[in-house]
Design an enzyme around this catalytic site. Sequence first.
Site, PDB file in Angstrom:
ATOM      1  N   ASP A 167      -8.039  -5.044  -0.066  1.00 17.01           N
ATOM      2  CA  ASP A 167      -8.565  -5.890  -1.133  1.00 17.01           C
ATOM      3  C   ASP A 167      -8.235  -7.369  -0.974  1.00 17.01           C
ATOM      4  O   ASP A 167      -8.736  -8.195  -1.726  1.00 17.01           O
ATOM      5  CB  ASP A 167      -8.001  -5.414  -2.492  1.00 17.01           C
ATOM      6  N   HIS A 210       0.850  -1.190   0.000  1.00 14.87           N
ATOM      7  CA  HIS A 210       0.000   0.000   0.000  1.00 14.87           C
ATOM      8  C   HIS A 210       0.877   1.228   0.000  1.00 14.87           C
ATOM      9  O   HIS A 210       1.950   1.218   0.611  1.00 14.87           O
ATOM     10  CB  HIS A 210      -0.911   0.011   1.237  1.00 14.87           C
TER      11      HIS A 210
END
Length: 428
Positions: free
Chosen positions: A364, A307
């Site tokens: 996700d 991320h």
Amino acid sequence: MSETAKVLLDGQECELPVITGTENEKAIDISKLRDKTGYVTLDTGYKNTGATTSAITFLDGEQGILRYRGYPIEQLAEKSNFLEVSYLLLYGELPSASQLTDFTKRITRHTLVHEDVKKFFDGWPSSAHPMGQLCSLICSLSSFYPESLNPNRSQEEVDLSIIRILAKMPTLVSWIYKKSIGHPLIYPNNNLDYVSNFLFMTYGMRTEDFHVDPVIVEAMDKLLILHADHEQNCSTSTVRLVGSSQANPYASVAAGVAALWGPLHGGANQKVIEMLDQIQNDGGNTAKWIEKAKDKNDPFRLMGFGHRVYKNFDPRAKIIKEACDNVLNKLGIHDPILDIAKQLEEVALQDPYFVEKKLYPNVDFYSGIIYRAIGFPTEMFTVLFALGRLPGWLAQWKEMREAGQPIGRPRQIYTGEVKRDYTNIATR
Ligand code: ACO
């Protein structure tokens, strides 16, 4: 005395203001740097650029903190619901009971979509990706509300556009799904709450036959809350940038949908399931795929890992992983790809490559497994992310407009040819 930063350029000292946020985050305000020195700053991918001040969402990537309007995501996911969170994001405070009732009523009143919108579905091939359809549908809604084209109208009119978009989105998303399986489109049942109504339009046929498992409603509601805002990510920055030109909110949100579609952003949830299926079909050897992800000559990346801002853990992933176990257990589903996902996580979290690069599961990684357990096809996953992110996009658009922020227009450092003269084609 307020803090300043000094930059030494060409032997000249230039003093710049330092801005401090409420969580003590610091920024050097470089907005006058070019005027004072002729220099701009260069930051491809905006890795270290604050594009705005904002009072909506706080996140600390090092400590894995995420708060909406000051409220920890863990508390909101456990105790709140999606419409209350939407209100909080949009208006800054948790609603009173009467404010929430009024907000819910207003949303419920606008769930129906103009009948002509159905005709759009006749134009698309059956293979059309749901995100392309959603992007077009949201933008096209502006044609039914021409007054919305001017975002400088009264507060009430702008607010009505926001309510309309929030209200109609579940209808559009469910219609995209219904069309993909060749079923008739279902109209909203306004006796149901926001999430149940969405599930009704997606999976129901007739109100009297419709029953939805509360476990599914709760899981869906939680997923929407967890996706509701994430400060200046790719799609939200896109919404703000498009909105900064005074484009209407429908067009701005549609641009956010387009940005979310990419596999490095919201499109990752679809890619995670495709990857897990691929690993399973290949025999489930997770170590082999971890090695592929580490190999710089191999384009394979571990989807759902890493991320831009979380460098410790993604707090949303932690909640979703728990919810995932819970939902699958309660629904009595055993999905082998959940075992593969957990193995991948375990191996990656001990592997020096992932540890050193601070790569952890993101939002996700496990969300797709829940969507699949609920019954959504993989291609719908990113559309479901968009449904959750919608109040965040709208709140950020509203904040930007209300602050009267200028049009977004970055600069560049030109690296092309210097001036040269045009030559006749015969001489080239
Ligand atoms: N698998 C393997 N290696 C990775 C991964 C991954 N998933 N993610 C990053 N890396 C490596 C990169 O190769 C790079 O290595 P290097 O320093 O040796 O060149 C290093 O880690 C840093 O990666 P960047 O791509 O530079 O990091 P950035 O902050 O630009 O990108 C991103 C973050 C796009 C999320 C990236 O981690 C990624 O591609 N992840 C997979 C896609 C994904 O899950 N996206 C969803 C993000 S969450 C969301 O948007 C809702």
